[in-house]
Design a protein around this motif. Structure first.
Motif, PDB file in Angstrom:
ATOM      1  N   ASN A 191      10.280  -4.754 -12.718  1.00 38.40           N
ATOM      2  CA  ASN A 191       9.069  -4.730 -11.892  1.00 38.40           C
ATOM      3  C   ASN A 191       9.003  -3.473 -11.011  1.00 38.40           C
ATOM      4  O   ASN A 191       8.717  -3.538  -9.822  1.00 38.40           O
ATOM      5  CB  ASN A 191       8.978  -6.001 -11.049  1.00 38.40           C
ATOM      6  CG  ASN A 191       7.566  -6.244 -10.554  1.00 38.40           C
ATOM      7  OD1 ASN A 191       6.593  -5.914 -11.233  1.00 38.40           O
ATOM      8  ND2 ASN A 191       7.445  -6.822  -9.375  1.00 38.40           N
ATOM      9  N   VAL A 192       9.276  -2.328 -11.606  1.00 42.88           N
ATOM     10  CA  VAL A 192       9.265  -1.052 -10.898  1.00 42.88           C
ATOM     11  C   VAL A 192       7.898  -0.408 -11.130  1.00 42.88           C
ATOM     12  O   VAL A 192       7.653   0.172 -12.191  1.00 42.88           O
ATOM     13  CB  VAL A 192      10.411  -0.142 -11.396  1.00 42.88           C
ATOM     14  CG1 VAL A 192      10.413   1.189 -10.666  1.00 42.88           C
ATOM     15  CG2 VAL A 192      11.748  -0.840 -11.230  1.00 42.88           C
TER      16      VAL A 192
ATOM     17  N   MET B 118      -1.943   9.671 -14.328  1.00 46.48           N
ATOM     18  CA  MET B 118      -2.814   8.497 -14.205  1.00 46.48           C
ATOM     19  C   MET B 118      -2.595   7.528 -15.374  1.00 46.48           C
ATOM     20  O   MET B 118      -2.476   6.322 -15.176  1.00 46.48           O
ATOM     21  CB  MET B 118      -4.270   8.923 -14.118  1.00 46.48           C
ATOM     22  CG  MET B 118      -4.573   9.799 -12.900  1.00 46.48           C
ATOM     23  SD  MET B 118      -4.262   8.984 -11.334  1.00 46.48           S
ATOM     24  CE  MET B 118      -5.743   8.008 -11.212  1.00 46.48           C
ATOM     25  N   GLY B 119      -2.545   8.062 -16.577  1.00 47.99           N
ATOM     26  CA  GLY B 119      -2.329   7.219 -17.750  1.00 47.99           C
ATOM     27  C   GLY B 119      -0.968   6.553 -17.725  1.00 47.99           C
ATOM     28  O   GLY B 119      -0.823   5.371 -18.057  1.00 47.99           O
ATOM     29  N   ARG B 120       0.039   7.307 -17.320  1.00 50.16           N
ATOM     30  CA  ARG B 120       1.398   6.767 -17.278  1.00 50.16           C
ATOM     31  C   ARG B 120       1.514   5.693 -16.208  1.00 50.16           C
ATOM     32  O   ARG B 120       2.166   4.662 -16.413  1.00 50.16           O
ATOM     33  CB  ARG B 120       2.402   7.901 -17.026  1.00 50.16           C
ATOM     34  CG  ARG B 120       3.824   7.486 -17.265  1.00 50.16           C
ATOM     35  CD  ARG B 120       4.089   7.266 -18.757  1.00 50.16           C
ATOM     36  NE  ARG B 120       5.463   6.861 -18.963  1.00 50.16           N
ATOM     37  CZ  ARG B 120       5.829   5.645 -19.377  1.00 50.16           C
ATOM     38  NH1 ARG B 120       4.936   4.739 -19.672  1.00 50.16           N
ATOM     39  NH2 ARG B 120       7.097   5.344 -19.509  1.00 50.16           N
ATOM     40  N   LEU B 121       0.890   5.922 -15.049  1.00 44.40           N
ATOM     41  CA  LEU B 121       0.914   4.903 -14.000  1.00 44.40           C
ATOM     42  C   LEU B 121       0.253   3.616 -14.484  1.00 44.40           C
ATOM     43  O   LEU B 121       0.741   2.518 -14.215  1.00 44.40           O
ATOM     44  CB  LEU B 121       0.216   5.412 -12.740  1.00 44.40           C
ATOM     45  CG  LEU B 121       0.979   6.448 -11.925  1.00 44.40           C
ATOM     46  CD1 LEU B 121       0.103   6.984 -10.803  1.00 44.40           C
ATOM     47  CD2 LEU B 121       2.262   5.864 -11.374  1.00 44.40           C
ATOM     48  N   HIS B 122      -0.851   3.757 -15.199  1.00 39.81           N
ATOM     49  CA  HIS B 122      -1.530   2.582 -15.741  1.00 39.81           C
ATOM     50  C   HIS B 122      -0.584   1.803 -16.656  1.00 39.81           C
ATOM     51  O   HIS B 122      -0.502   0.570 -16.576  1.00 39.81           O
ATOM     52  CB  HIS B 122      -2.806   2.993 -16.486  1.00 39.81           C
ATOM     53  CG  HIS B 122      -3.505   1.844 -17.133  1.00 39.81           C
ATOM     54  ND1 HIS B 122      -4.249   0.937 -16.410  1.00 39.81           N
ATOM     55  CD2 HIS B 122      -3.542   1.424 -18.412  1.00 39.81           C
ATOM     56  CE1 HIS B 122      -4.719   0.009 -17.236  1.00 39.81           C
ATOM     57  NE2 HIS B 122      -4.302   0.287 -18.460  1.00 39.81           N
TER      58      HIS B 122
ATOM     59  N   ALA C 141       2.493  -2.233 -20.010  1.00 38.72           N
ATOM     60  CA  ALA C 141       2.088  -1.964 -21.394  1.00 38.72           C
ATOM     61  C   ALA C 141       3.249  -1.512 -22.278  1.00 38.72           C
ATOM     62  O   ALA C 141       3.223  -1.734 -23.478  1.00 38.72           O
ATOM     63  CB  ALA C 141       0.982  -0.910 -21.409  1.00 38.72           C
ATOM     64  N   VAL C 142       4.231  -0.878 -21.678  1.00 42.56           N
ATOM     65  CA  VAL C 142       5.379  -0.391 -22.452  1.00 42.56           C
ATOM     66  C   VAL C 142       6.619  -1.161 -22.017  1.00 42.56           C
ATOM     67  O   VAL C 142       7.012  -1.096 -20.855  1.00 42.56           O
ATOM     68  CB  VAL C 142       5.583   1.127 -22.224  1.00 42.56           C
ATOM     69  CG1 VAL C 142       6.782   1.626 -23.000  1.00 42.56           C
ATOM     70  CG2 VAL C 142       4.334   1.901 -22.598  1.00 42.56           C
ATOM     71  N   PRO C 143       7.219  -1.925 -22.930  1.00 46.43           N
ATOM     72  CA  PRO C 143       8.425  -2.664 -22.554  1.00 46.43           C
ATOM     73  C   PRO C 143       9.562  -1.712 -22.228  1.00 46.43           C
ATOM     74  O   PRO C 143       9.647  -0.626 -22.791  1.00 46.43           O
ATOM     75  CB  PRO C 143       8.740  -3.504 -23.796  1.00 46.43           C
ATOM     76  CG  PRO C 143       7.888  -2.996 -24.892  1.00 46.43           C
ATOM     77  CD  PRO C 143       6.830  -2.118 -24.308  1.00 46.43           C
ATOM     78  N   GLY C 144      10.397  -2.112 -21.302  1.00 44.13           N
ATOM     79  CA  GLY C 144      11.532  -1.276 -20.939  1.00 44.13           C
ATOM     80  C   GLY C 144      11.976  -1.529 -19.518  1.00 44.13           C
ATOM     81  O   GLY C 144      11.668  -2.575 -18.926  1.00 44.13           O
ATOM     82  N   PHE C 145      12.660  -0.561 -18.964  1.00 43.33           N
ATOM     83  CA  PHE C 145      13.284  -0.684 -17.649  1.00 43.33           C
ATOM     84  C   PHE C 145      12.275  -1.056 -16.566  1.00 43.33           C
ATOM     85  O   PHE C 145      12.495  -1.990 -15.799  1.00 43.33           O
ATOM     86  CB  PHE C 145      13.987   0.636 -17.291  1.00 43.33           C
ATOM     87  CG  PHE C 145      14.688   0.612 -15.964  1.00 43.33           C
ATOM     88  CD1 PHE C 145      15.996   0.153 -15.870  1.00 43.33           C
ATOM     89  CD2 PHE C 145      14.051   1.042 -14.817  1.00 43.33           C
ATOM     90  CE1 PHE C 145      16.648   0.122 -14.652  1.00 43.33           C
ATOM     91  CE2 PHE C 145      14.694   1.006 -13.583  1.00 43.33           C
ATOM     92  CZ  PHE C 145      15.995   0.545 -13.504  1.00 43.33           C
TER      93      PHE C 145
END
Length: 101
Positions: free
Chosen positions: A46-47, A27-31, A37-41
């Protein structure tokens, strides 16, 4: 949902970019993915759509499964997703997240 090791697949759309990740807090990671919230791939491409996830007994088992899936051919990943989610629907909605716009 309590903390439990999990491997998950996100996509930017049906038959589009696939991202495979592992976490002990789905749940936290999906948020984090959905809010960028975390820059990256995932934020760059937009995945955000949760198309498949599997709970694991241990973090080690989840990491092994993640490595296995990352080594798979794309067609195998697509078949895994479409086995239970033929239209690549966002499973995060079932978990309580609002639909993506």
């Amino acid at each position: 949902m309590e903390r439990q090791p999990c491997v998950y697949l996100l996509s930017s759309g049906r038959h589009a970019t696939i991202y495979i990740g592992v976490t002990s807090d789905l749940m936290g990671r999906l948020h984090q993915h959905r809010t960028g919230a975390v820059p990256g791939f995932t934020s760059r491409y937009n995945v955000k759509r949760l198309v498949h996830y599997e709970m694991a007994e241990t973090m080690e088992a989840a990491i092994l499964r993640e490595k296995q899936l990352k080594a798979w051919k794309r067609e195998w990943k697509v078949a895994l997703i479409e086995r239970d989610n033929p239209f690549w629907e966002d499973r995060a909605v079932i978990l309580g997240f609002p639909p993506l716009t």
